[in-house]
Design a protein around this motif. Structure first.
Motif, PDB file in Angstrom:
ATOM      1  N   ASP A  52       0.831  -1.209   0.000  1.00 63.15           N
ATOM      2  CA  ASP A  52       0.000   0.000   0.000  1.00 63.15           C
ATOM      3  C   ASP A  52       0.863   1.257   0.000  1.00 63.15           C
ATOM      4  OD1 ASP A  52      -2.366  -1.404  -0.031  1.00 63.15           O
ATOM      5  OD2 ASP A  52      -2.629  -1.331   2.152  1.00 63.15           O
ATOM      6  N   GLN A  53       1.964   1.235   0.752  1.00 63.18           N
ATOM      7  CA  GLN A  53       2.861   2.390   0.780  1.00 63.18           C
ATOM      8  C   GLN A  53       3.544   2.576  -0.576  1.00 63.18           C
ATOM      9  OE1 GLN A  53       5.117   1.178   4.293  1.00 63.18           O
ATOM     10  NE2 GLN A  53       4.490   3.086   5.292  1.00 63.18           N
ATOM     11  N   VAL A  54       3.920   1.487  -1.216  1.00 58.84           N
ATOM     12  CA  VAL A  54       4.531   1.566  -2.547  1.00 58.84           C
ATOM     13  C   VAL A  54       3.536   2.168  -3.535  1.00 58.84           C
ATOM     14  CG1 VAL A  54       5.480   0.238  -4.472  1.00 58.84           C
ATOM     15  CG2 VAL A  54       6.141  -0.331  -2.127  1.00 58.84           C
ATOM     16  N   ASP A  55       2.283   1.696  -3.488  1.00 51.88           N
ATOM     17  CA  ASP A  55       1.253   2.232  -4.381  1.00 51.88           C
ATOM     18  C   ASP A  55       1.013   3.721  -4.123  1.00 51.88           C
ATOM     19  OD1 ASP A  55       0.928  -0.263  -5.531  1.00 51.88           O
ATOM     20  OD2 ASP A  55      -0.858  -0.754  -4.351  1.00 51.88           O
ATOM     21  N   SER A  56       0.963   4.106  -2.847  1.00 54.77           N
ATOM     22  CA  SER A  56       0.740   5.513  -2.498  1.00 54.77           C
ATOM     23  C   SER A  56       1.906   6.391  -2.956  1.00 54.77           C
ATOM     24  CB  SER A  56       0.541   5.665  -0.992  1.00 54.77           C
ATOM     25  OG  SER A  56      -0.645   5.044  -0.578  1.00 54.77           O
ATOM     26  N   ALA A  57       3.130   5.891  -2.811  1.00 53.52           N
ATOM     27  CA  ALA A  57       4.307   6.649  -3.252  1.00 53.52           C
ATOM     28  C   ALA A  57       4.285   6.823  -4.773  1.00 53.52           C
ATOM     29  CB  ALA A  57       5.589   5.949  -2.814  1.00 53.52           C
ATOM     30  N   CYS A  58       3.954   5.775  -5.493  1.00 51.57           N
ATOM     31  CA  CYS A  58       3.871   5.861  -6.957  1.00 51.57           C
ATOM     32  C   CYS A  58       2.786   6.845  -7.373  1.00 51.57           C
ATOM     33  CB  CYS A  58       3.606   4.491  -7.560  1.00 51.57           C
ATOM     34  SG  CYS A  58       4.987   3.348  -7.400  1.00 51.57           S
ATOM     35  N   GLN A  59       1.639   6.787  -6.703  1.00 48.62           N
ATOM     36  CA  GLN A  59       0.541   7.698  -7.012  1.00 48.62           C
ATOM     37  C   GLN A  59       0.927   9.147  -6.719  1.00 48.62           C
ATOM     38  OE1 GLN A  59      -2.405   6.527  -8.453  1.00 48.62           O
ATOM     39  NE2 GLN A  59      -2.590   8.687  -8.900  1.00 48.62           N
TER      40      GLN A  59
END
Length: 115
Positions: A52-59
């Motif tokens: 989830d943190q990886v997805d949020s950082a990418c977003q």
């Protein structure tokens, strides 16, 4: 969080003038966008951040919600878009960062610096 009416005239990463409509819309030129995608894949596969943190950082990066202030200091936008945080790869002044945790803002900073 993304504002579709805003257009960037210079690349957020390197500062060069953006010429294509697509580049102006996302805030990165094609070379910087490619470098960020490569760094995102590399950094996210070698960290112990949650998916989830990886997805949020990418977003955050895709939305142009992280801007360089100084060499390793970035200005980032909160998830709901109401707050601004000062972020570095090793710390952040968001709630999680102030508690000593690692936040997705820090991961986004690491990704951009790796690019």
């Amino acid at each position: 969080m993304q504002n579709t009416t805003s257009q960037y005239s210079n690349c957020i990463r390197c500062g060069r003038h953006l010429t294509s409509a697509k580049s102006r819309a996302i805030g990165y030129g094609p070379t910087c966008a490619r470098k960020i995608r490569t760094a995102t894949t590399f950094v996210s596969s070698r960290t112990d951040y949650s998916p989830d943190q990886v997805d949020s950082a990418c977003q955050l990066i895709e939305d142009g919600g992280i801007l360089p202030l100084r060499s390793v200091i970035f200005l980032t936008v909160s998830t709901d878009g109401t707050e601004l945080h000062r972020t570095a790869p090793t710390g952040c002044n968001c709630k999680a960062g102030l508690k000593g945790g690692r936040c997705y803002h820090q991961l986004a900073a690491r990704m951009l610096l790796a690019a």
